[in-house]
Design a protein around this motif. Sequence first.
Motif, PDB file in Angstrom:
ATOM      1  N   THR A   2       0.806  -0.992   0.022  1.00 20.90           N
ATOM      2  CA  THR A   2       0.009  -0.327  -0.206  1.00 20.90           C
ATOM      3  C   THR A   2       1.017   1.053  -0.014  1.00 20.90           C
ATOM      4  O   THR A   2       1.923   1.221   0.829  1.00 20.90           O
ATOM      5  CB  THR A   2      -0.956   0.183   1.496  1.00 20.90           C
ATOM      6  N   SER A  20      -3.527   3.369  -2.747  1.00 23.47           N
ATOM      7  CA  SER A  20      -3.762   2.530  -3.687  1.00 23.47           C
ATOM      8  C   SER A  20      -3.002   1.266  -3.140  1.00 23.47           C
ATOM      9  O   SER A  20      -2.044   1.275  -2.256  1.00 23.47           O
ATOM     10  CB  SER A  20      -2.801   3.005  -5.030  1.00 23.47           C
ATOM     11  N   SER A 162      -6.157  -1.835  -6.307  1.00 20.94           N
ATOM     12  CA  SER A 162      -7.332  -1.012  -6.094  1.00 20.94           C
ATOM     13  C   SER A 162      -7.045   0.384  -5.537  1.00 20.94           C
ATOM     14  O   SER A 162      -5.660   0.639  -5.458  1.00 20.94           O
ATOM     15  CB  SER A 162      -8.193  -1.472  -4.617  1.00 20.94           C
ATOM     16  N   ALA A 163      -7.921   1.464  -5.534  1.00 24.94           N
ATOM     17  CA  ALA A 163      -7.530   2.550  -5.288  1.00 24.94           C
ATOM     18  C   ALA A 163      -8.617   3.566  -4.820  1.00 24.94           C
ATOM     19  O   ALA A 163      -9.630   3.135  -4.924  1.00 24.94           O
ATOM     20  CB  ALA A 163      -6.721   3.428  -6.523  1.00 24.94           C
ATOM     21  N   ILE A 188      -5.477   3.431 -10.652  1.00 23.86           N
ATOM     22  CA  ILE A 188      -5.154   4.740 -10.190  1.00 23.86           C
ATOM     23  C   ILE A 188      -5.584   5.393 -11.514  1.00 23.86           C
ATOM     24  O   ILE A 188      -6.271   6.606 -11.529  1.00 23.86           O
ATOM     25  CB  ILE A 188      -3.659   5.009 -10.064  1.00 23.86           C
TER      26      ILE A 188
END
Length: 224
Positions: A2, A20, A162-163, A188
Amino acid sequence: MTFSIVGRCAETGQLGIAISSSSIAVGARCPWLRAGVGAVASQNITLPALGPQVLDALEAGLEPAAALDQALSRNGYSQYRQVAVLDDQGRSALFTGSEALGVHNAQAGEQCVAAGNLLSAPEVIAAMLEAFEQTPGLLAERLLAAMHAAMAAGGEAGPVHSAALQVVDDLTWPLVDLRVDWAEQDPIGELDRLWQAYRPQMQDYVSRALDPTRAPSYGVPGDE
């Protein structure tokens, strides 16, 4: 695993987080914000309770370092945590435990803090701070610029999936709360595209919440 940027706009007082991760749904666990109080990114082996606990302590009058220490001491296992805190005055606190994953770093800048673990290189964090500080415009755009800079500097050691982007202003609910819970590639970039779609409507949603008689129509069934 992360990386995140926590920032404050000195002109508006807005607080925000962009984050993210290689894990799914990072926005559901790691960013915590409270208007007029502060913002907390709780990551590495995440304990979501740390975010609200730090914010409660800030609201009770503790400075960021004391608020963070109190929350970490209360829950134990601090060696597995990484936490970045910014209060509504722009004061910051950072913590990275001894068991943080892979290459990790955390630094404070002007009205911002950035932290990451399992990074491709420690320099990713400095790139985020520089991009935030040098990018003009809305807080959300400055946060996104920092995320793009992180990726350009190498990002995580592996792919991110993921973001999330959150911003609070002077309302009790977020002004911006956008998430990409899973993308095989470029979450992103997907988050940036969500922001570009949301930005022209952002103030309309505030207006319709505060005064429904001024609510614009979006041309969907039942919305006249």
